[in-house]
Design a protein around this motif. Structure first.
Motif, mmCIF file in Angstrom:
data_model
loop_
_atom_site.group_PDB
_atom_site.id
_atom_site.type_symbol
_atom_site.label_atom_id
_atom_site.label_comp_id
_atom_site.label_asym_id
_atom_site.label_seq_id
_atom_site.Cartn_x
_atom_site.Cartn_y
_atom_site.Cartn_z
ATOM 1 N N MET A 1 0.835 -1.318 0.161
ATOM 2 C CA MET A 1 -0.109 -0.058 0.056
ATOM 3 C C MET A 1 0.933 1.404 -0.003
ATOM 4 N N GLU A 2 2.135 1.188 0.770
ATOM 5 C CA GLU A 2 2.905 2.292 0.835
ATOM 6 C C GLU A 2 3.552 2.742 -0.774
ATOM 7 N N LYS A 3 3.726 1.660 -1.341
ATOM 8 C CA LYS A 3 4.341 1.886 -2.725
ATOM 9 C C LYS A 3 3.505 2.540 -3.638
ATOM 10 N N LEU A 4 2.032 2.317 -3.355
ATOM 11 C CA LEU A 4 0.790 2.691 -4.154
ATOM 12 C C LEU A 4 0.329 4.390 -3.761
ATOM 13 N N GLY A 5 0.903 4.647 -2.475
ATOM 14 C CA GLY A 5 0.561 5.924 -1.918
ATOM 15 C C GLY A 5 -0.744 5.980 -1.309
ATOM 16 N N ILE A 6 -1.200 4.727 -0.752
ATOM 17 C CA ILE A 6 -2.503 4.544 -0.360
ATOM 18 C C ILE A 6 -2.215 4.826 1.104
ATOM 19 N N LYS A 7 -2.930 5.819 1.942
ATOM 20 C CA LYS A 7 -2.745 5.990 3.199
ATOM 21 C C LYS A 7 -3.587 5.155 4.097
ATOM 22 N N GLU A 8 -4.935 5.095 3.748
ATOM 23 C CA GLU A 8 -5.864 4.352 4.608
ATOM 24 C C GLU A 8 -6.851 3.541 3.400
ATOM 25 N N LEU A 9 -7.391 2.715 3.831
ATOM 26 C CA LEU A 9 -8.666 1.874 3.317
ATOM 27 C C LEU A 9 -9.991 2.475 3.943
ATOM 28 N N GLU A 61 -16.685 14.754 -21.860
ATOM 29 C CA GLU A 61 -17.052 14.942 -20.364
ATOM 30 C C GLU A 61 -17.792 13.637 -20.014
ATOM 31 N N ILE A 62 -18.558 12.874 -20.797
ATOM 32 C CA ILE A 62 -19.290 11.715 -20.169
ATOM 33 C C ILE A 62 -18.042 10.611 -20.099
ATOM 34 N N VAL A 63 -17.333 10.505 -21.084
ATOM 35 C CA VAL A 63 -16.420 9.580 -21.045
ATOM 36 C C VAL A 63 -15.458 9.590 -19.987
ATOM 37 N N GLU A 64 -14.949 10.970 -19.603
ATOM 38 C CA GLU A 64 -14.069 11.136 -18.398
ATOM 39 C C GLU A 64 -14.851 11.024 -17.141
ATOM 40 N N ASP A 65 -16.375 11.281 -16.951
ATOM 41 C CA ASP A 65 -17.085 10.792 -15.961
ATOM 42 C C ASP A 65 -17.236 9.361 -15.516
ATOM 43 N N PHE A 66 -17.353 8.652 -16.544
ATOM 44 C CA PHE A 66 -17.249 7.068 -16.737
ATOM 45 C C PHE A 66 -16.027 6.531 -16.212
ATOM 46 N N ASP A 67 -14.942 7.071 -16.670
ATOM 47 C CA ASP A 67 -13.760 6.684 -16.422
ATOM 48 C C ASP A 67 -13.082 6.797 -15.190
ATOM 49 N N ARG A 68 -13.539 7.924 -14.389
ATOM 50 C CA ARG A 68 -13.355 8.375 -13.192
ATOM 51 C C ARG A 68 -14.148 7.592 -12.205
ATOM 52 N N GLU A 69 -15.847 7.524 -12.329
ATOM 53 C CA GLU A 69 -16.614 7.040 -11.474
ATOM 54 C C GLU A 69 -17.082 5.467 -11.652
ATOM 55 N N ILE A 70 -16.740 4.929 -12.742
ATOM 56 C CA ILE A 70 -17.350 3.562 -12.808
ATOM 57 C C ILE A 70 -15.934 2.782 -13.123
ATOM 58 N N LEU A 71 -15.067 3.074 -14.072
ATOM 59 C CA LEU A 71 -13.845 2.144 -14.297
ATOM 60 C C LEU A 71 -12.585 2.244 -13.277
ATOM 61 N N GLY A 72 -12.391 3.417 -12.862
ATOM 62 C CA GLY A 72 -11.425 3.869 -11.988
ATOM 63 C C GLY A 72 -10.237 4.169 -12.563
ATOM 64 N N ARG A 73 -9.127 4.620 -11.802
ATOM 65 C CA ARG A 73 -7.909 5.033 -12.775
ATOM 66 C C ARG A 73 -6.979 4.122 -11.966
ATOM 67 N N VAL A 74 -5.769 3.934 -12.961
ATOM 68 C CA VAL A 74 -4.726 3.151 -12.465
ATOM 69 C C VAL A 74 -3.787 4.459 -11.827
ATOM 70 N N PRO A 79 4.053 0.781 -9.123
ATOM 71 C CA PRO A 79 5.316 0.253 -8.910
ATOM 72 C C PRO A 79 5.476 -0.542 -10.316
ATOM 73 N N GLY A 80 6.729 -0.955 -10.845
ATOM 74 C CA GLY A 80 6.835 -1.724 -11.774
ATOM 75 C C GLY A 80 6.752 -3.216 -11.615
#
Length: 80
Positions: A1-9, A61-74, A79-80
């Motif tokens: 989690m630290e490598k991904l920069g995730i502070k808390e779940l 705009e719709i594609v951006e919202d879908f990517d952010r809210e439904i699919l999620g981001r990498v 990390p490699g």
């Protein structure tokens, strides 16, 4: 989690009815028809009046919202 920069779940579902994360098993409480945004209204409040405006402004705009809210981001620092 630290490598991904995730502070808390985020907390999991709770069976405590006073919790903000309470589990909902009652289908009557589910929002069957959520309020979706108007597909012909740009984020700045202007109306879509042509196919060119739809393809160049509103659709991205719709594609951006879908990517952010439904699919999620990498994560950016994956990390490699």
């Amino acid at each position: 989690m630290e490598k991904l920069g995730i502070k808390e779940l985020r907390p999991g579902a709770s069976h405590d009815p006073k919790s903000p994360y309470v589990v909902n098993y009652d289908e009557q409480k589910a929002n069957v028809y959520p309020s979706l945004p108007d597909p012909l209204l740009l984020k700045d409040g202007k109306r879509v009046t042509s196919a060119k405006l739809w393809w160049s402004k509103r659709r991205p705009e719709i594609v951006e919202d879908f990517d952010r809210e439904i699919l999620g981001r990498v994560p950016a620092n994956l990390p490699g």
